[in-house]
Scaffold this motif. Structure first.
Motif, PDB file in Angstrom:
ATOM      1  N   TYR A  84      31.842  70.027  38.628  1.00 54.90           N
ATOM      2  CA  TYR A  84      30.951  69.710  37.517  1.00 54.90           C
ATOM      3  C   TYR A  84      30.910  68.199  37.317  1.00 54.90           C
ATOM      4  CZ  TYR A  84      30.213  74.518  36.034  1.00 54.90           C
ATOM      5  OH  TYR A  84      29.816  75.832  35.981  1.00 54.90           O
ATOM      6  N   LEU A  85      29.677  67.646  37.333  1.00 55.67           N
ATOM      7  CA  LEU A  85      29.501  66.201  37.201  1.00 55.67           C
ATOM      8  C   LEU A  85      28.399  65.900  36.194  1.00 55.67           C
ATOM      9  CD1 LEU A  85      29.448  65.173  40.995  1.00 55.67           C
ATOM     10  CD2 LEU A  85      31.402  65.041  39.439  1.00 55.67           C
ATOM     11  N   ASN A  86      28.561  64.798  35.482  1.00 55.09           N
ATOM     12  CA  ASN A  86      27.459  64.208  34.731  1.00 55.09           C
ATOM     13  C   ASN A  86      27.040  62.936  35.460  1.00 55.09           C
ATOM     14  OD1 ASN A  86      29.516  62.431  34.160  1.00 55.09           O
ATOM     15  ND2 ASN A  86      29.494  62.745  31.942  1.00 55.09           N
ATOM     16  N   GLY A  87      26.134  62.179  34.872  1.00 54.33           N
ATOM     17  CA  GLY A  87      25.640  60.993  35.553  1.00 54.33           C
ATOM     18  C   GLY A  87      26.714  59.961  35.828  1.00 54.33           C
ATOM     19  N   ARG A  88      27.611  59.752  34.857  1.00 55.16           N
ATOM     20  CA  ARG A  88      28.655  58.738  35.016  1.00 55.16           C
ATOM     21  C   ARG A  88      29.592  59.112  36.168  1.00 55.16           C
ATOM     22  NH1 ARG A  88      29.377  57.450  29.950  1.00 55.16           N
ATOM     23  NH2 ARG A  88      30.312  59.486  29.527  1.00 55.16           N
ATOM     24  N   LEU A  89      30.024  60.373  36.220  1.00 57.42           N
ATOM     25  CA  LEU A  89      30.907  60.804  37.307  1.00 57.42           C
ATOM     26  C   LEU A  89      30.176  60.798  38.648  1.00 57.42           C
ATOM     27  CD1 LEU A  89      32.865  63.794  35.700  1.00 57.42           C
ATOM     28  CD2 LEU A  89      33.724  61.513  36.199  1.00 57.42           C
ATOM     29  N   ALA A  90      28.930  61.217  38.644  1.00 55.84           N
ATOM     30  CA  ALA A  90      28.171  61.243  39.898  1.00 55.84           C
ATOM     31  C   ALA A  90      28.041  59.844  40.489  1.00 55.84           C
ATOM     32  CB  ALA A  90      26.794  61.856  39.651  1.00 55.84           C
ATOM     33  N   ASP A  91      27.769  58.867  39.640  1.00 55.70           N
ATOM     34  CA  ASP A  91      27.668  57.490  40.139  1.00 55.70           C
ATOM     35  C   ASP A  91      28.996  57.021  40.718  1.00 55.70           C
ATOM     36  OD1 ASP A  91      25.041  57.416  39.350  1.00 55.70           O
ATOM     37  OD2 ASP A  91      25.425  56.343  37.470  1.00 55.70           O
ATOM     38  N   PHE A  92      30.085  57.347  40.041  1.00 57.52           N
ATOM     39  CA  PHE A  92      31.396  56.861  40.482  1.00 57.52           C
ATOM     40  C   PHE A  92      31.833  57.539  41.781  1.00 57.52           C
ATOM     41  CE2 PHE A  92      36.042  56.686  40.493  1.00 57.52           C
ATOM     42  CZ  PHE A  92      36.269  55.344  40.224  1.00 57.52           C
TER      43      PHE A  92
ATOM     44  N   GLU B  74      37.795  71.247  32.979  1.00 57.25           N
ATOM     45  CA  GLU B  74      37.784  72.376  32.053  1.00 57.25           C
ATOM     46  C   GLU B  74      36.555  73.253  32.265  1.00 57.25           C
ATOM     47  OE1 GLU B  74      38.345  71.192  28.018  1.00 57.25           O
ATOM     48  OE2 GLU B  74      40.306  70.267  28.410  1.00 57.25           O
ATOM     49  N   LEU B  75      35.414  72.647  32.546  1.00 60.98           N
ATOM     50  CA  LEU B  75      34.206  73.433  32.807  1.00 60.98           C
ATOM     51  C   LEU B  75      34.366  74.277  34.070  1.00 60.98           C
ATOM     52  CD1 LEU B  75      31.471  70.788  31.942  1.00 60.98           C
ATOM     53  CD2 LEU B  75      31.826  72.977  30.776  1.00 60.98           C
ATOM     54  N   PHE B  76      35.000  73.704  35.082  1.00 54.13           N
ATOM     55  CA  PHE B  76      35.230  74.465  36.310  1.00 54.13           C
ATOM     56  C   PHE B  76      36.165  75.647  36.056  1.00 54.13           C
ATOM     57  CE2 PHE B  76      37.902  75.186  40.102  1.00 54.13           C
ATOM     58  CZ  PHE B  76      36.920  75.653  40.969  1.00 54.13           C
ATOM     59  N   LEU B  77      37.247  75.412  35.331  1.00 53.68           N
ATOM     60  CA  LEU B  77      38.189  76.490  35.027  1.00 53.68           C
ATOM     61  C   LEU B  77      37.504  77.601  34.222  1.00 53.68           C
ATOM     62  CD1 LEU B  77      41.320  74.367  34.060  1.00 53.68           C
ATOM     63  CD2 LEU B  77      40.942  75.596  36.206  1.00 53.68           C
ATOM     64  N   GLU B  78      36.714  77.195  33.253  1.00 59.04           N
ATOM     65  CA  GLU B  78      35.999  78.184  32.429  1.00 59.04           C
ATOM     66  C   GLU B  78      35.028  78.989  33.287  1.00 59.04           C
ATOM     67  OE1 GLU B  78      32.739  77.792  28.953  1.00 59.04           O
ATOM     68  OE2 GLU B  78      34.690  76.871  28.508  1.00 59.04           O
ATOM     69  N   ASP B  79      34.350  78.311  34.195  1.00 62.27           N
ATOM     70  CA  ASP B  79      33.394  78.978  35.081  1.00 62.27           C
ATOM     71  C   ASP B  79      34.089  80.034  35.931  1.00 62.27           C
ATOM     72  OD1 ASP B  79      31.316  79.682  36.744  1.00 62.27           O
ATOM     73  OD2 ASP B  79      31.287  77.805  37.852  1.00 62.27           O
ATOM     74  N   VAL B  80      35.235  79.693  36.505  1.00 61.50           N
ATOM     75  CA  VAL B  80      35.932  80.621  37.388  1.00 61.50           C
ATOM     76  C   VAL B  80      36.496  81.806  36.613  1.00 61.50           C
ATOM     77  CG1 VAL B  80      37.912  80.911  38.918  1.00 61.50           C
ATOM     78  CG2 VAL B  80      36.477  78.880  39.120  1.00 61.50           C
TER      79      VAL B  80
ATOM     80  N   PHE C 107      26.601  67.849  32.010  1.00 60.89           N
ATOM     81  CA  PHE C 107      27.401  68.297  33.150  1.00 60.89           C
ATOM     82  C   PHE C 107      26.681  69.435  33.865  1.00 60.89           C
ATOM     83  CE2 PHE C 107      30.664  66.038  30.875  1.00 60.89           C
ATOM     84  CZ  PHE C 107      31.500  65.560  31.872  1.00 60.89           C
ATOM     85  N   GLN C 108      26.784  69.449  35.182  1.00 65.72           N
ATOM     86  CA  GLN C 108      26.169  70.498  35.988  1.00 65.72           C
ATOM     87  C   GLN C 108      26.980  70.691  37.264  1.00 65.72           C
ATOM     88  OE1 GLN C 108      22.307  68.255  37.275  1.00 65.72           O
ATOM     89  NE2 GLN C 108      23.373  67.253  35.586  1.00 65.72           N
ATOM     90  N   PRO C 109      27.011  71.910  37.817  1.00 66.35           N
ATOM     91  CA  PRO C 109      27.770  72.129  39.051  1.00 66.35           C
ATOM     92  C   PRO C 109      27.053  71.499  40.243  1.00 66.35           C
ATOM     93  CG  PRO C 109      26.622  74.138  38.389  1.00 66.35           C
ATOM     94  CD  PRO C 109      26.410  73.141  37.289  1.00 66.35           C
ATOM     95  N   VAL C 110      27.798  70.751  41.034  1.00 65.65           N
ATOM     96  CA  VAL C 110      27.252  70.054  42.191  1.00 65.65           C
ATOM     97  C   VAL C 110      28.038  70.503  43.427  1.00 65.65           C
ATOM     98  CG1 VAL C 110      26.862  67.822  43.277  1.00 65.65           C
ATOM     99  CG2 VAL C 110      26.593  68.079  40.793  1.00 65.65           C
ATOM    100  N   PRO C 111      27.357  71.060  44.439  1.00 65.48           N
ATOM    101  CA  PRO C 111      28.084  71.461  45.655  1.00 65.48           C
ATOM    102  C   PRO C 111      28.469  70.245  46.490  1.00 65.48           C
ATOM    103  CG  PRO C 111      25.736  71.891  45.902  1.00 65.48           C
ATOM    104  CD  PRO C 111      25.930  71.417  44.490  1.00 65.48           C
ATOM    105  N   LEU C 112      29.689  70.266  47.006  1.00 63.12           N
ATOM    106  CA  LEU C 112      30.174  69.221  47.902  1.00 63.12           C
ATOM    107  C   LEU C 112      30.342  69.791  49.299  1.00 63.12           C
ATOM    108  CD1 LEU C 112      32.971  67.684  45.635  1.00 63.12           C
ATOM    109  CD2 LEU C 112      30.581  66.961  45.816  1.00 63.12           C
ATOM    110  N   GLU C 113      30.544  68.921  50.256  1.00 60.29           N
ATOM    111  CA  GLU C 113      30.847  69.385  51.606  1.00 60.29           C
ATOM    112  C   GLU C 113      32.134  70.217  51.569  1.00 60.29           C
ATOM    113  OE1 GLU C 113      29.329  69.205  54.509  1.00 60.29           O
ATOM    114  OE2 GLU C 113      27.598  68.190  53.608  1.00 60.29           O
ATOM    115  N   PRO C 114      32.116  71.449  52.090  1.00 64.20           N
ATOM    116  CA  PRO C 114      33.320  72.296  51.993  1.00 64.20           C
ATOM    117  C   PRO C 114      34.587  71.634  52.522  1.00 64.20           C
ATOM    118  CG  PRO C 114      31.443  73.600  52.726  1.00 64.20           C
ATOM    119  CD  PRO C 114      30.987  72.170  52.704  1.00 64.20           C
ATOM    120  N   GLN C 115      34.470  70.859  53.579  1.00 62.73           N
ATOM    121  CA  GLN C 115      35.654  70.218  54.136  1.00 62.73           C
ATOM    122  C   GLN C 115      36.186  69.103  53.250  1.00 62.73           C
ATOM    123  OE1 GLN C 115      37.358  71.395  56.727  1.00 62.73           O
ATOM    124  NE2 GLN C 115      35.834  73.036  56.739  1.00 62.73           N
ATOM    125  N   GLN C 116      35.399  68.709  52.250  1.00 62.58           N
ATOM    126  CA  GLN C 116      35.803  67.627  51.365  1.00 62.58           C
ATOM    127  C   GLN C 116      36.168  68.133  49.966  1.00 62.58           C
ATOM    128  OE1 GLN C 116      32.803  64.564  51.304  1.00 62.58           O
ATOM    129  NE2 GLN C 116      32.527  64.624  53.521  1.00 62.58           N
TER     130      GLN C 116
END
Length: 777
Positions: free
Chosen positions: A559-567, A535-541, A578-587
């Motif tokens: 968007y990740l918090n600590g629990r999602l980032a660990d998983f 939902e945060l991503f959709l709102e951002d876009v 929650f904060q936006p975290v960049p991932l590898e574009p191919q992933q």
């Protein structure tokens, strides 16, 4: 006849025609003759199907080249060699031109504008706005959080106010200390907290107050607290209450909190009483959590009418909720809701009417109150006959003014002109009742009504009503400017968010559970976090500067918090938010690879290329698939331990009855095989590299190849089919009508304007509202 054509894809009403060139007239005529001789017996002379011969209707969106191939391979049933080569091409040309293609379907059976009642959401929003006329609406503010006042002593006394501040949320743990600067540990203090809670969706919410101290919570009214914990009982520290809220509306919330020098549990060995306070909520389908700051505004707002009457589900069989079915249950629900609105009005009648019980002009003011309600509910000024019918006669016949108000409100809210917002316009078009008819092309009140329904699912506000009364809503430029004013309102934001979640099938995924042995950390809290991340991503876009539809498909942030980032194996700076975290574009590929969707379209242990491919075909590309010919269970991995998921799916779907649709579904789903059953990125399955190759045959006959989700997403971001699919689905959600009812060219024109505006979703919403405001063709 035409064997596997029976299992091919059906067209949705708003899909554009194929770009293939029409066949020559002589070829089509030759195909017509062959079809008449060999096919019509099963499939009907106009492709309508023949149930007696088990022949299905022939409608779809495959390109003509594929029709030719399928006919050559399957027609006639049992002896396909009887129609090959040029004969198969001729039959395909005739079928495509006569009744198969989207253009032929639009020509033969154009979509119609349907007379519709209010949906349950539209009814509730409209009823709430009827009473909002008299109490006002929430002001817009960019500030988030809770206004907090701190007082020394054990009472809330403005003379002893020590500090004022804005806190991000109601989540305090002071221990034995004090939030007041300079106050010693253990001393008494009090807090007054004021905020307004914005409901992101319509439904039942559970509010949970957690504190070992004395506190009380008022919600949406000042006369009595929703939760009263001022008097403690034993060791109880948690208090709950449920409320029904409407999407996009703000509700006033106030808390009083007290810590005395005694009567509370001591902290450790200090001997001083502890002080803590949390306010949590449980949103529909979510776990309990502290209410995030983005749903809190540090201001007071007027009371809202909450219509929590149960309504039967609206018809969603065509992919969007619409009010086309009228049942006894729905009729009874509207009556119960109207009675509830009347009772709410009578409860604070003099306050709404701005009068007093002993005022000489009280009856006149109450009558004027009902007349205002009638005019707003019917969406236009009343004439004398309507004034008498909806209001006057009830004050003449009732035993008391309160009874007159209840009767008047019941008649108003049961009026077909309230329940069927476009009734007058359609009467005009059908020439059924010229006295009650209006011309939707020139009537400003009809335009105001449609704008309010499109943006807010509700009634016109004061500004719209005034503009309609002054005749200013007759020019397209003014209508567009008005829609632009409305687009950033909270109810519009909530409506768009609910559309996006419906488009992504998030609300239809059901309970998301995974194998506890393989994924022991995949908990309900993690699932709730995934939904919040999405939902945060959709709102951002959508509400960011560009609002670019293509970002939905290609953005590589999540968007990740600590629990999602660990998983999911990422790193965040602040684990508690929650904060936006960049991932590898191919992933990563926007919503397409978001783990909330990857996990939803998967089994408890394994991925499901079929579910993922079906989602992409239907929702992103606009292809509508027939149900499988019979129920089936996936092949067990244990029985084919040496096969990859891709190989098992290919084996299961290779029978002819499956292959035609799965030629489309499977390759799309295989592109996501780098994401496991919980949405984590992987490169291997069973020690072997994952194969993510795929291809897609467009409606124009172009073969597109891709490897992995990134290449697929880049194709979709530039695909006219994906653009038209999104435009068509958003149009339906906003208007509750098929886009084809507004003319055969409307979808293409809206898509052209969408592209010209750099695929700005907010601008598209405005353009849809403008089209809808003018009425059907």
């Amino acid at each position: 006849m035409l064997g596997l054509l029976c299992g091919m894809i059906l067209i949705v009403p708003w899909v554009a025609a194929s770009a293939e060139e029409p066949a020559a007239t002589s070829t089509i005529e030759r195909g017509r003759q062959i079809y008449s001789d060999q096919c019509a017996g099963c499939h009907g002379d106009q492709g309508q199907g023949n149930p007696d011969a088990f022949g299905e209707p022939l409608v779809g969106d495959w390109p003509q080249t594929k029709l030719t191939r399928v006919i050559a391979e399957t027609m006639p049933e049992g002896e396909p060699e009887a129609c090959e080569g040029e004969d198969a091409a001729a039959v395909a040309a005739y079928v495509f031109d006569a009744f198969y293609s989207p253009t032929a379907q639009m020509r033969n059976a154009p979509p119609r504008y349907a007379l519709s009642r209010l949906t349950s959401e539209q009814y509730r929003q409209s009823a709430a706005d009827l009473l909002a006329m008299f109490v006002g609406t929430a002001e817009e503010t960019s500030e988030r959080g809770v206004a907090t006042e701190l007082f020394s002593g054990k009472r809330i006394d403005r003379r002893k106010r020590e500090q004022q501040r804005v806190d991000p949320a109601i989540d305090f743990d002071f221990g034995s200390g004090s939030p007041i600067d300079g106050q010693e540990d253990g001393q008494a203090f009090a807090m007054a907290l004021q905020t307004s809670l914005v409901a992101p969706e319509t439904g039942n919410y559970q509010l949970r107050l957690r504190t070992p101290n004395a506190a009380a919570l008022w919600f949406n009214r000042d006369d009595q607290p929703l939760i009263d914990a001022k008097i403690k009982s034993g060791d109880r520290v948690e208090y709950e209450s449920s409320v029904f809220l409407l999407a996009g509306r703000s509700y006033d919330l106030r808390i009083e909190f007290y810590r005395a020098e005694y009567g509370s549990k001591a902290v450790g060995n200090t001997g001083h009483p502890e002080a803590s306070l949390q306010l949590l909520w449980r949103r529909p389908g979510r776990v309990a959590e502290v209410i995030p700051s983005r749903f809190l505004r540090p201001i007071r707002v007027p009371r809202q009418l909450i219509v929590d009457t149960p309504f039967p589900p609206d018809d969603s069989s065509v992919g969007y909720a619409r009010g086309t079915s009228v049942s006894r249950a729905w009729d009874e629900a509207t009556t119960d809701a109207a009675l509830a609105v009347g009772m709410e009005l009578v409860r604070d009648l003099d306050a709404y009417a701005k009068t007093k019980p002993d005022a000489e002009d009280r009856v006149q003011k109450l009558q004027a109150l009902c007349e205002r309600i009638a005019a707003r509910a019917l969406r236009r000024p009343l004439d004398e006959a309507q004034r008498q019918h909806y209001v006057g006669r009830h004050f003449e016949e009732s035993e008391s003014p309160a009874e007159a108000v209840r009767r008047s409100v019941l008649v108003i809210l049961k009026s077909p002109y309230f329940l069927y917002p476009d009734l007058r316009a359609l009467k005009h078009r059908a020439d059924l009742d010229e006295a009650a008819a209006v011309d939707p092309s020139t009537d400003s009140y009809a335009v105001a009504n449609r704008l309010a329904l499109a943006m807010w699912d509700s009634l016109p506000d004061d500004a719209l009503t005034q503009a309609a009364g002054e005749g200013r809503l007759r020019e397209q430029a003014v209508i567009r400017k008005t829609a632009q004013r409305m687009v950033d309102e909270a109810r519009t934001r909530a409506k768009v968010q609910q559309f996006l979640l419906h488009w992504l099938h998030v609300d239809e995924a059901g309970e998301m559970t995974k194998d506890g042995e393989l994924y022991p950390e995949f908990s309900p809290q993690l699932v709730s976090d995934l939904r919040e991340s999405l939902e945060l991503f959709l709102e951002d876009v959508v509400w960011g500067e560009a609002a670019d539809f293509r970002r939905l498909l290609t953005d590589h942030r999540i968007y990740l918090n600590g629990r999602l980032a660990d998983f999911y194996g990422a790193t965040v700076d602040a684990p508690d938010r929650f904060q936006p975290v960049p991932l590898e574009p191919q992933q990563s590929a926007g919503v397409l690879s978001h783990p909330a969707l990857m996990a939803a379209f998967a089994y408890s242990r394994d991925t499901s290329p079929i579910h993922r491919g079906v989602f992409l075909a239907r929702n992103v590309l606009g292809r509508t698939l027939r149900p499988p010919p019979e129920a089936f269970a996936p092949l067990s991995p244990e029985l084919h331990a040496d096969l990859s998921t891709r190989q098992r799916v290919a084996l299961q779907t290779e029978p002819p009855a499956c292959a035609t649709c799965h030629e489309l579904i499977n390759p799309l789903g295989f592109a996501f095989e780098e994401f496991d059953a919980v949405g984590r990125y992987r490169r291997e399955e069973k020690g072997r590299p994952v194969d993510t190759r795929g291809q897609y045959l467009t409606r124009s006959g172009q073969e597109v190849s891709f490897v992995g989700v990134r290449q697929l997403a880049e194709f979709l971001a530039g695909s006219r089919e994906a653009h038209e699919s999104f435009v068509g689905r958003l149009f339906e959600h906003v208007t509750k009508q098929p886009v084809g009812a507004y003319g055969p060219e409307q979808l293409g024109e809206l898509t052209d304007r969408f592209a010209a505006a750099d695929f700005n979703i907010r601008k598209l919403l405005v353009e849809i509202a403008v089209v809808y405001a003018h009425g059907p063709q």
